[in-house]
Design an enzyme around this catalytic site. Structure first.
Site, PDB file in Angstrom:
ATOM      1  N   LYS A   1       0.821  -1.217   0.000  1.00 28.15           N
ATOM      2  CA  LYS A   1       0.000   0.000   0.000  1.00 28.15           C
ATOM      3  C   LYS A   1       0.863   1.278   0.000  1.00 28.15           C
ATOM      4  O   LYS A   1       2.065   1.227   0.287  1.00 28.15           O
ATOM      5  CB  LYS A   1      -0.927  -0.040   1.221  1.00 28.15           C
ATOM      6  CG  LYS A   1      -1.951  -1.192   1.176  1.00 28.15           C
ATOM      7  CD  LYS A   1      -2.916  -1.112   2.360  1.00 28.15           C
ATOM      8  CE  LYS A   1      -3.944  -2.223   2.303  1.00 28.15           C
ATOM      9  NZ  LYS A   1      -4.950  -2.107   3.393  1.00 28.15           N
TER      10      LYS A   1
ATOM     11  N   TYR B   1     -12.445  -2.318  -3.846  1.00 36.37           N
ATOM     12  CA  TYR B   1     -12.919  -2.446  -2.464  1.00 36.37           C
ATOM     13  C   TYR B   1     -14.446  -2.299  -2.355  1.00 36.37           C
ATOM     14  O   TYR B   1     -14.951  -1.939  -1.289  1.00 36.37           O
ATOM     15  CB  TYR B   1     -12.240  -1.397  -1.577  1.00 36.37           C
ATOM     16  CG  TYR B   1     -10.877  -1.814  -1.027  1.00 36.37           C
ATOM     17  CD1 TYR B   1     -10.704  -3.007  -0.319  1.00 36.37           C
ATOM     18  CD2 TYR B   1      -9.760  -0.984  -1.171  1.00 36.37           C
ATOM     19  CE1 TYR B   1      -9.465  -3.368   0.207  1.00 36.37           C
ATOM     20  CE2 TYR B   1      -8.518  -1.346  -0.642  1.00 36.37           C
ATOM     21  CZ  TYR B   1      -8.388  -2.542   0.049  1.00 36.37           C
ATOM     22  OH  TYR B   1      -7.164  -2.895   0.586  1.00 36.37           O
TER      23      TYR B   1
ATOM     24  N   PHE C   1     -15.322   3.613   6.772  1.00 35.39           N
ATOM     25  CA  PHE C   1     -13.964   3.989   6.363  1.00 35.39           C
ATOM     26  C   PHE C   1     -13.759   3.927   4.848  1.00 35.39           C
ATOM     27  O   PHE C   1     -12.665   4.177   4.357  1.00 35.39           O
ATOM     28  CB  PHE C   1     -12.935   3.096   7.068  1.00 35.39           C
ATOM     29  CG  PHE C   1     -13.109   1.614   6.841  1.00 35.39           C
ATOM     30  CD1 PHE C   1     -12.688   1.013   5.662  1.00 35.39           C
ATOM     31  CD2 PHE C   1     -13.715   0.818   7.806  1.00 35.39           C
ATOM     32  CE1 PHE C   1     -12.853  -0.343   5.449  1.00 35.39           C
ATOM     33  CE2 PHE C   1     -13.882  -0.551   7.601  1.00 35.39           C
ATOM     34  CZ  PHE C   1     -13.448  -1.131   6.408  1.00 35.39           C
TER      35      PHE C   1
ATOM     36  N   ARG D   1      -1.784 -14.080   4.842  1.00 29.52           N
ATOM     37  CA  ARG D   1      -2.483 -13.317   5.879  1.00 29.52           C
ATOM     38  C   ARG D   1      -1.774 -13.460   7.238  1.00 29.52           C
ATOM     39  O   ARG D   1      -1.773 -12.534   8.048  1.00 29.52           O
ATOM     40  CB  ARG D   1      -3.958 -13.718   5.938  1.00 29.52           C
ATOM     41  CG  ARG D   1      -4.690 -13.258   4.670  1.00 29.52           C
ATOM     42  CD  ARG D   1      -6.172 -13.508   4.710  1.00 29.52           C
ATOM     43  NE  ARG D   1      -6.881 -12.680   5.657  1.00 29.52           N
ATOM     44  CZ  ARG D   1      -7.294 -11.436   5.433  1.00 29.52           C
ATOM     45  NH1 ARG D   1      -7.035 -10.843   4.275  1.00 29.52           N
ATOM     46  NH2 ARG D   1      -7.957 -10.773   6.340  1.00 29.52           N
TER      47      ARG D   1
ATOM     48  N   THR E   1      -5.260  -6.730  10.962  1.00 32.67           N
ATOM     49  CA  THR E   1      -5.558  -5.464  10.278  1.00 32.67           C
ATOM     50  C   THR E   1      -5.030  -4.262  11.063  1.00 32.67           C
ATOM     51  O   THR E   1      -4.415  -3.359  10.491  1.00 32.67           O
ATOM     52  CB  THR E   1      -7.095  -5.322  10.102  1.00 32.67           C
ATOM     53  OG1 THR E   1      -7.596  -6.528   9.525  1.00 32.67           O
ATOM     54  CG2 THR E   1      -7.432  -4.136   9.212  1.00 32.67           C
TER      55      THR E   1
ATOM     56  N   ARG F   1       2.628  -6.064   9.407  1.00 35.31           N
ATOM     57  CA  ARG F   1       1.902  -4.929   9.990  1.00 35.31           C
ATOM     58  C   ARG F   1       2.467  -4.540  11.358  1.00 35.31           C
ATOM     59  O   ARG F   1       2.509  -3.349  11.688  1.00 35.31           O
ATOM     60  CB  ARG F   1       0.415  -5.245  10.044  1.00 35.31           C
ATOM     61  CG  ARG F   1      -0.233  -5.099   8.648  1.00 35.31           C
ATOM     62  CD  ARG F   1      -1.604  -5.695   8.605  1.00 35.31           C
ATOM     63  NE  ARG F   1      -2.340  -5.341   7.385  1.00 35.31           N
ATOM     64  CZ  ARG F   1      -3.439  -5.966   6.995  1.00 35.31           C
ATOM     65  NH1 ARG F   1      -3.931  -6.968   7.701  1.00 35.31           N
ATOM     66  NH2 ARG F   1      -4.058  -5.593   5.884  1.00 35.31           N
TER      67      ARG F   1
ATOM     68  N   ASN G   1      -2.070   0.433   6.659  1.00 32.09           N
ATOM     69  CA  ASN G   1      -1.493  -0.775   7.258  1.00 32.09           C
ATOM     70  C   ASN G   1      -0.637  -1.599   6.289  1.00 32.09           C
ATOM     71  O   ASN G   1      -0.539  -2.815   6.404  1.00 32.09           O
ATOM     72  CB  ASN G   1      -2.595  -1.618   7.914  1.00 32.09           C
ATOM     73  CG  ASN G   1      -3.664  -2.036   6.938  1.00 32.09           C
ATOM     74  OD1 ASN G   1      -3.583  -1.713   5.752  1.00 32.09           O
ATOM     75  ND2 ASN G   1      -4.654  -2.768   7.409  1.00 32.09           N
TER      76      ASN G   1
ATOM     77  N   HIS H   1      -2.197  -5.434   1.605  1.00 32.87           N
ATOM     78  CA  HIS H   1      -3.496  -6.092   1.425  1.00 32.87           C
ATOM     79  C   HIS H   1      -3.234  -7.529   1.008  1.00 32.87           C
ATOM     80  O   HIS H   1      -2.288  -7.791   0.264  1.00 32.87           O
ATOM     81  CB  HIS H   1      -4.308  -5.408   0.313  1.00 32.87           C
ATOM     82  CG  HIS H   1      -5.412  -6.294  -0.220  1.00 32.87           C
ATOM     83  ND1 HIS H   1      -6.650  -6.363   0.364  1.00 32.87           N
ATOM     84  CD2 HIS H   1      -5.430  -7.192  -1.240  1.00 32.87           C
ATOM     85  CE1 HIS H   1      -7.380  -7.264  -0.280  1.00 32.87           C
ATOM     86  NE2 HIS H   1      -6.669  -7.770  -1.269  1.00 32.87           N
TER      87      HIS H   1
ATOM     88  N   GLU I   1      -9.452 -10.986  -7.662  1.00 35.69           N
ATOM     89  CA  GLU I   1      -8.521  -9.867  -7.472  1.00 35.69           C
ATOM     90  C   GLU I   1      -7.309  -9.991  -8.406  1.00 35.69           C
ATOM     91  O   GLU I   1      -6.834  -8.989  -8.934  1.00 35.69           O
ATOM     92  CB  GLU I   1      -8.076  -9.802  -6.008  1.00 35.69           C
ATOM     93  CG  GLU I   1      -9.221  -9.386  -5.096  1.00 35.69           C
ATOM     94  CD  GLU I   1      -8.855  -9.365  -3.614  1.00 35.69           C
ATOM     95  OE1 GLU I   1      -9.754  -9.137  -2.797  1.00 35.69           O
ATOM     96  OE2 GLU I   1      -7.677  -9.564  -3.274  1.00 35.69           O
TER      97      GLU I   1
HETATM   98  P1  RTP Z   1      -7.024  -6.033   3.405  1.00 39.87           P
HETATM   99  O1  RTP Z   1      -8.386  -6.359   2.827  1.00 39.87           O
HETATM  100  O2  RTP Z   1      -6.496  -4.687   2.977  1.00 39.87           O
HETATM  101  O3  RTP Z   1      -6.043  -7.137   3.187  1.00 39.87           O
HETATM  102  O4  RTP Z   1      -7.133  -5.943   4.977  1.00 39.87           O
HETATM  103  P2  RTP Z   1      -7.999  -6.798   5.986  1.00 39.87           P
HETATM  104  O5  RTP Z   1      -8.670  -7.933   5.273  1.00 39.87           O
HETATM  105  O6  RTP Z   1      -7.112  -7.098   7.138  1.00 39.87           O
HETATM  106  O7  RTP Z   1      -9.072  -5.739   6.464  1.00 39.87           O
HETATM  107  P3  RTP Z   1     -10.549  -5.427   5.889  1.00 39.87           P
HETATM  108  O8  RTP Z   1     -11.503  -5.573   7.018  1.00 39.87           O
HETATM  109  O9  RTP Z   1     -10.795  -6.196   4.623  1.00 39.87           O
HETATM  110  O10 RTP Z   1     -10.439  -3.877   5.571  1.00 39.87           O
HETATM  111  C1  RTP Z   1      -9.840  -3.437   4.376  1.00 39.87           C
HETATM  112  C2  RTP Z   1      -8.905  -2.286   4.659  1.00 39.87           C
HETATM  113  O11 RTP Z   1      -9.687  -1.158   5.066  1.00 39.87           O
HETATM  114  C3  RTP Z   1      -8.920  -0.368   5.973  1.00 39.87           C
HETATM  115  N1  RTP Z   1      -9.635  -0.247   7.235  1.00 39.87           N
HETATM  116  N2  RTP Z   1      -9.718   0.887   7.886  1.00 39.87           N
HETATM  117  N3  RTP Z   1     -10.342   2.882   9.793  1.00 39.87           N
HETATM  118  C4  RTP Z   1     -10.726   1.633  10.005  1.00 39.87           C
HETATM  119  O12 RTP Z   1     -11.333   1.311  11.012  1.00 39.87           O
HETATM  120  C5  RTP Z   1     -10.418   0.624   9.000  1.00 39.87           C
HETATM  121  N4  RTP Z   1     -10.781  -0.637   9.038  1.00 39.87           N
HETATM  122  C6  RTP Z   1     -10.273  -1.208   7.906  1.00 39.87           C
HETATM  123  C7  RTP Z   1      -7.581  -1.074   6.170  1.00 39.87           C
HETATM  124  O13 RTP Z   1      -6.654  -0.511   5.239  1.00 39.87           O
HETATM  125  C8  RTP Z   1      -7.932  -2.500   5.814  1.00 39.87           C
HETATM  126  O14 RTP Z   1      -6.772  -3.231   5.449  1.00 39.87           O
HETATM  127 MG    MG Z   2      -9.832  -7.718   3.472  1.00 36.95          MG
END
Ligand code: RTP
Ligand code: MG
Length: 140
Positions: free
Chosen positions: A11, A51, A59, A87, A93, A104, A114, A117, A128
């Protein structure tokens, strides 16, 4: 466990700090092979499509702005159980919850910024990968 492919994105917070090599080293140390990789600068619209699953989340807009704020490195990682292994290497996250030694935990700046992805399931990985890479760009 079968050989899988997963889509990874380094990212903007990480590309801006020149962390691509350090993050790639973590993948390779974990046995994940980088089989395709390119640096691209996404538009906010392109991030929005990627997304779309988070469209209703509070967010979403901030996430789209951030992901379009600077170039990212999109890559395909391959290995035994690559989706869950990736992962694991990424960590939780929120970097505050990420296990020691994960990407992370070491590099992420916040829950939003973070550093990486990773796809979360075989179906999303396939979708994807095809969003970013044409068949000819992938080594068999
Ligand atoms: P990713 O999809 O990026 O691999 O991350 P992830 O599965 O760990 O997290 P996900 O729940 O899918 O959320 C996607 C991305 O959104 C951003 N985020 N911001 N501000 C917040 O509370 C918040 N929560 C999620 C993060 O960049 C997250 O990786
Ligand atoms: Mg995700």
């Amino acid at each position: 466990m079968a050989t899988e492919r997963t889509l990874s994105i380094i990212k903007p917070d990480a590309t801006k700090r020149n962390l691509t090599g350090k993050i790639n080293a973590k993948f390779e140390e974990a046995g994940l092979r980088i089989v395709a990789q390119k640096r691209i600068h996404l538009s906010k619209e392109q991030v929005g499509v990627f997304y779309a699953v988070h469209k209703e989340r509070p967010f979403y807009d901030e996430l789209c702005e951030f992901m379009a704020s600077a170039p990212v490195v999109v890559q395909v990682l391959e290995g035994e159980g690559a989706i869950s292994k990736n992962r694991e290497v990424m960590g939780a996250t929120n970097p505050a919850d990420a296990a020691e030694g994960t990407i992370r935990a070491e590099f992420a700046e916040s829950v939003g910024e973070n550093s990486v992805h990773g796809s979360d399931a075989p179906e999303t990985a396939a979708e994807e990968i095809s969003y970013f890479f044409a068949g000819l760009e992938l080594v068999g």
